[in-house]
Design a protein around this motif. Structure first.
Motif, short mmCIF file in Angstrom:
data_model
loop_
_atom_site.label_atom_id
_atom_site.label_comp_id
_atom_site.label_asym_id
_atom_site.label_seq_id
_atom_site.Cartn_x
_atom_site.Cartn_y
_atom_site.Cartn_z
N ALA A 161 -8.17 4.17 -5.51
CA ALA A 161 -7.26 3.02 -5.45
C ALA A 161 -6.98 2.64 -4.00
O ALA A 161 -6.94 1.45 -3.65
CB ALA A 161 -5.97 3.36 -6.19
N GLY A 164 -9.97 0.73 -2.59
CA GLY A 164 -10.17 -0.63 -3.05
C GLY A 164 -10.76 -0.80 -4.44
O GLY A 164 -11.06 -1.92 -4.84
N TYR A 165 -10.92 0.30 -5.19
CA TYR A 165 -11.32 0.15 -6.59
C TYR A 165 -10.16 -0.50 -7.34
O TYR A 165 -9.02 -0.03 -7.26
CB TYR A 165 -11.68 1.51 -7.20
N LYS A 166 -10.43 -1.59 -8.07
CA LYS A 166 -9.37 -2.37 -8.69
C LYS A 166 -9.11 -2.02 -10.16
O LYS A 166 -7.99 -2.17 -10.63
CB LYS A 166 -9.70 -3.87 -8.58
N PRO A 242 -8.30 -10.51 -8.49
CA PRO A 242 -8.69 -9.61 -7.40
C PRO A 242 -7.56 -9.29 -6.43
O PRO A 242 -7.59 -8.28 -5.76
CB PRO A 242 -9.81 -10.38 -6.68
N GLU A 243 -6.54 -10.17 -6.36
CA GLU A 243 -5.47 -9.94 -5.39
C GLU A 243 -4.46 -8.90 -5.87
O GLU A 243 -3.65 -8.41 -5.09
CB GLU A 243 -4.73 -11.25 -5.10
N GLU A 244 -4.48 -8.58 -7.12
CA GLU A 244 -3.47 -7.69 -7.67
C GLU A 244 -3.72 -6.24 -7.30
O GLU A 244 -4.81 -5.86 -6.90
CB GLU A 244 -3.40 -7.85 -9.18
N LYS A 245 -2.67 -5.44 -7.50
CA LYS A 245 -2.77 -3.99 -7.28
C LYS A 245 -3.71 -3.38 -8.32
O LYS A 245 -4.03 -4.01 -9.33
CB LYS A 245 -1.38 -3.38 -7.37
N PRO A 246 -4.14 -2.15 -8.09
CA PRO A 246 -5.10 -1.55 -9.04
C PRO A 246 -4.50 -1.41 -10.44
O PRO A 246 -3.29 -1.23 -10.60
CB PRO A 246 -5.40 -0.18 -8.43
N LEU A 285 -14.41 -7.50 -9.07
CA LEU A 285 -13.56 -6.30 -9.16
C LEU A 285 -14.43 -5.06 -9.34
O LEU A 285 -15.13 -4.93 -10.34
CB LEU A 285 -12.60 -6.41 -10.34
#
Length: 964
Positions: A161, A164-166, A242-246, A285
């Motif tokens: 996380a 950058g893994y979403k 894509p902008e959201e947290k994981p 993502l």
């Protein structure tokens, strides 16, 4: 390790911080720990802070600073992979640092540092989630049963996380209880908050107490509730960008759940359509799938045809769970898959080239396999059951208790016969009562709980496992009988009515079993800082009434409630007797497991390993643990301990040589331990295909009747008589790095392979010799000779020098004394021994250069195993080459050593029947012939087909095809 009283935690944690700050300059000793504990108590103004409190805090810290973890080993294939994980990538991380601090409150910096290094390594083997373009990484992490795999993948989730893994999907078993247990762990280690029914963050917990910044709250689509899995109602309300947290998904391996998840991904997350296939694909993502218990349900058990050109059948339809996992991966163009398991054999059997248009590639771990090292306080198969040596099984703990009264002798009846139906009424000698062995096991659990209370562990969880049937209806009957019996114990102990007989039984068990066993275990396993004091009987008796009154009885039927009970009893500790079957056997952690009653029959390597819930961490009470099981299961677990050790050694050797997962897969597939996994998972319907290349096989089970023993003696005489004059005879001298080794016996070189194959054909192996099937060995030797021109020229040695009677073989070759191998008294149907070979014998045919090369390879691949250390003393570097290195040196050569794949080694042993043990052989005087055969490592890939009896296959189908 047991958690101390919560009032002591601030003192312990402050003292730990002070000790770590002075580690380099002052060092950490018991005296330094005691000083810092007293200083921390003074700073925090803890009052009263008594000697008992100080001793408890010091003990916890000594444990924390004495535990350590060895090094992981890895097989990897870097095709298409770009190294990426450097320090600069980690500077803005938030999830891992808080998990790291959370762990450091419970364990030493060294152990947390080892986990940090391990998870960095695994993450680095995945792809950089910010790398553009399509990529696909698939790997497997192999840990030990109950050894902390969840803690490892929790760390991997945090780091993934951060990197950058979403979308992170954790596949958590088949049943609600395991899914819920995994959800709760990840709330504690990653989310930082308790999930609620509406999916909004609840109260902070775990890592959330360290950093509860809402800006880093991961989203979670699942909850801890029984109905908290992903479903169609949940899917309607979720959108993702894509902008959201994981986003975290903790889901069961269930067809309905995974179908809904795949549908949601395709409908709400996918942003592109594949022009060739019309598939909806996610390109923005990156995906990480963590597959817990990856060998269970994830493996495609359907037969996919691979043509002569290696092309898979695209019309193949994989089994539902496997197909859905692959389809989810196939819906992303940037994805990583990591399976976690303690039993990787089914995963290794996956064909490397399986693929279909709709599902994409199969789940073979083509990118990497990581073999996790066990911590020093891990109690695993080798420590519980020991390893096989010339004098029998050595190094095990005396915790097993034989169970046989659950059946009526050889009759297919009794309390719990091996074969029974779902309506079976458990009855002992016709009465609706428990068998004496289960009553004793319950007594043992009560005594263990009492002793733990007196050791200051009264608020810790304590569990007993009863695993006797897969049928839920029969489990309910067992539950009723156990509940009635425990209630009777409570009445007698608390009200002291009709209590004398029960108290006498408990006292006898404490004095004849626990007191001597605790002393023996303490001499075998000494953990620094642990309190292994053995209370006297009056103290135990005084503690028993309250302990027994607190015991709860539960059946484990797959609901989330089963997993939640531990967390609900966190303040006081749950004492539970858990009764279950298959749902209890996989993944579910039984906290504080101290007593197991286990009579389920199966010979599947991976099934037995997974049923071994008693492996794990038993700090401060390993001497109180008991395993009530059958003689046969103890024998099979011994096989498992040996085979597991052998495969791990082979894995380390292959990792050192730069081998890939594909090469290890071929090795495991051919391992000649019968029934390593379900035949369905092995993709075979009627036969096993075995290769013995690179293997050492030895006979350890022998007949007792003269007819077959004489037949085997005649086979040895015929071979020895045909070989002529030995090339060497006693003393056979070998120079080993300046040390002279002497062997007694005879040695022949350049013996034709046909002669050795004839010997194997004439030799009758015992049906209980699960690895050594002599007819198969004959066929394998002939196949290698004709197909690859290997095993054509053998070294044959007769090893003697024992204290037994001399014997003259055909040709006039007389050994000075037959060897002694004591019988295992547990087996009446055969003469069963420990190891036949002395470890040095396998290298008798190597010259000094080859021996030195094998030793160098052994040292290069060797690492200390903390799980095998005794009394805190780490093992020394080996001074003898191990078997895999010897066989690789012989078959594949080494620097300055030519390869000799044509040269097998056959070792013949004459065992003295008079020294087998009292009454094993009453009249026999001629020796008993055993053999060891060391096959050189080979890349030829030649296998032999092992036809398996139809009835055995039917039994396998019963074991695997029936559900609760």
């Amino acid at each position: 390790m047991p958690q101390p009283e919560k009032s002591l935690l601030p003192v312990i944690n402050m003292a730990q911080l002070m000790l770590e700050a002075e580690r380099e300059t002052v060092g950490i000793t018991p005296a330094a720990i005691a000083t810092k504990v007293k200083l921390a108590a003074s700073i925090l103004n803890v009052a009263p802070f008594e000697e008992a409190d100080a001793a408890a805090a010091i003990g916890v810290l000594i444990q924390r600073f004495s535990h350590w973890i060895g090094k992981d080993t890895t097989l990897q294939d870097d095709e298409g992979h770009l190294p990426w994980l450097v320090a600069a990538k980690k500077k803005d991380w938030r999830y891992w640092p808080r998990y790291q601090r959370f762990l450091e409150l419970k364990m030493s910096v060294e152990v947390v540092g080892a986990l940090d290094k391990s998870t960095d390594h695994i993450l680095g083997l995945l792809e950089d989630p910010k790398r553009s373009g399509p990529w696909d990484r698939r790997g497997l992490v192999v840990g030990h049963v109950q050894s902390g795999k969840t803690g490892n993948y929790s760390g991997l989730v945090c780091k993934a996380a951060d990197a950058g893994y979403k979308i992170i999907i954790v596949l958590a078993g088949l049943h609600n209880n395991l899914r819920s247990q995994t959800q709760i762990r990840l709330e504690e280690t990653f989310l930082g908050y308790e999930t609620s029914e509406n999916r909004d963050p609840g109260k902070p917990l775990g890592v959330g107490a360290i950093d509860s910044d809402p800006a880093i709250h991961p989203h979670c689509a699942t909850t801890r509730a029984d109905r908290g899995d992903f479903n169609s109602a949940v899917a309607k309300h979720f959108a993702i960008s894509p902008e959201e947290k994981p986003w975290l998904f903790v889901v069961k391996k269930n067809k309905t759940v995974l179908t809904q998840l795949l549908k949601w991904i395709r409908g709400h997350v996918a942003d592109t359509t594949d022009l060739k296939t019309g598939r909806r694909i996610v390109t923005k993502l990156p995906l990480l799938i963590i597959d817990d218990e990856a060998d269970n349900a994830s493996v495609d058990t359907g037969e996919q045809v691979i043509d002569l050109d290696g092309k898979p059948d695209d019309d193949h339809e994989p089994k539902a769970i496997n197909g859905l996992i692959r389809s989810i991966l196939h819906a992303f163009d940037r994805k990583s898959y990591v399976g976690y398991t303690a039993t990787p054999f089914a995963n290794i059997f996956i064909h490397r080239r399986n693929a279909t248009t709709d599902e994409g590639p199969d789940l073979f771990p083509q990118s990497f396999i990581v073999n996790l090292a066990a911590p020093s306080n891990y109690v695993g198969p080798a420590r519980v059951f020991g390893l096989l040596g010339p004098e029998g099984r050595v190094g095990g703990l005396p915790l097993m208790r034989d169970v046989s009264d659950y059946v009526n002798g050889d009759e297919p009846s009794g309390w719990m016969p091996p074969k029974h139906n779902k309506d079976h009424p458990p009855a002992y000698l016709g009465q609706d009562i428990l068998p004496p062995s289960l009553k004793e096991a319950i007594h043992s659990f009560a005594l263990a709980c009492a002793a733990r209370t007196l050791r200051g562990q009264g608020k810790e969880h304590a569990s007993m496992l009863i695993h006797v049937t897969r049928f839920t209806k029969v489990q309910k009957e067992v539950f009723r009988q156990v509940e009635e019996y425990v209630m009777g114990m409570v009445q007698r102990l608390t009200r002291r009515i009709d209590h004398e007989a029960l108290e006498n039984d408990l006292k006898a068990l404490w004095e004849t079993d626990f007191i001597p066993t605790c002393a023996e275990v303490a001499s075998l396993i000494e953990e620094p800082g642990e309190n292994l004091a053995v209370p006297d009987w009056p103290a135990i008796l005084a503690a028993l009434p309250d302990v027994v009154a607190d015991i709860k009885i539960k059946t484990i039927n797959g609901t989330a409630k089963d997993a939640l009970d531990y967390s609900e009893q966190e303040e006081h500790g749950l004492k539970v007797i858990a009764i279950g079957g298959d749902k209890l056997a996989r993944g579910l952690t039984l906290e504080g497991l101290s007593t197991s009653y286990f009579v389920r029959t199966t010979k599947m390597y991976d099934t037995l390993m997974q049923m071994g819930r008693w492996f794990g961490y038993r700090p401060g009470y390993v001497d109180l643990c008991r395993l009530y099981t059958t003689e046969d299961l103890v024998e099979w677990f011994g096989h498992i301990a040996d085979a597991s050790e052998e495969l791990r050694t082979e894995f380390d050797a292959m990792a050192e040589s730069g081998a890939t997962p594909k090469e290890y897969g071929l090795k495991v597939q051919s391992h000649p331990v019968l029934l390593v996994t379900s035949p369905l998972k092995m993709r075979s319907a009627k036969s096993l295909y075995l290769s013995f290349s690179g293997e050492l096989l030895e006979t350890i089970a022998f007949f007792k009747d003269d007819t077959r023993l004489n037949q085997n003696l005649a086979a040895a005489n015929k071979l020895i008589g045909s070989m002529g004059k030995p090339a060497e005879s006693s003393p056979i001298i070998r120079n080993r790095a300046g040390v002279v080794q002497e062997f007694s016996g005879f040695l022949w070189n350049a013996v034709p392979g046909d002669s050795v194959a004839d010997f194997f054909e004439a030799f009758v192996s015992h049906p209980k010799a699960h690895k050594v099937v002599s007819k198969l060995l004959a066929e394998f030797v002939r196949s290698m000779m004709t197909k690859s021109n290997e095993l054509t020229s053998w070294t044959v040695a007769v090893i003697a020098g024992g204290r037994g009677a001399p014997y003259t073989f055909e040709g006039g070759w007389t050994i000075d004394g037959a060897l002694q191998r004591s019988a295992n008294s547990s087996f009446d149907d055969r003469y069963s021994i420990g190891r036949l070979l002395s470890p040095r014998d396998e290298a008798i045919d190597l010259d000094e250069a080859a021996w030195s090369a094998a030793l160098a390879a052994t040292k290069k691949g060797w690492k200390p195993d903390p799980a095998k250390q005794k009394n805190g003393v780490v093992q020394k570097e080996p001074d003898l080459p191990n078997g895999p290195a010897i066989r690789r040196a012989r078959g594949m050569g080494a620097d300055g050593v030519p390869a000799a794949p044509e040269r097998g080694l056959l070792l013949l042993y004459a065992l003295d029947p008079a020294q087998a043990g009292k009454d094993v052989f009453k009249t026999r005087t001629d020796p008993i012939i055993g053999f060891g055969v060391s096959f050189p490592a080979s890349e030829s890939g030649v296998k032999v087909e092992y036809k398996v009896d139809h009835l055995i296959w039917k039994q396998w189908e019963l074991d695997y095809g029936a559900s609760e």
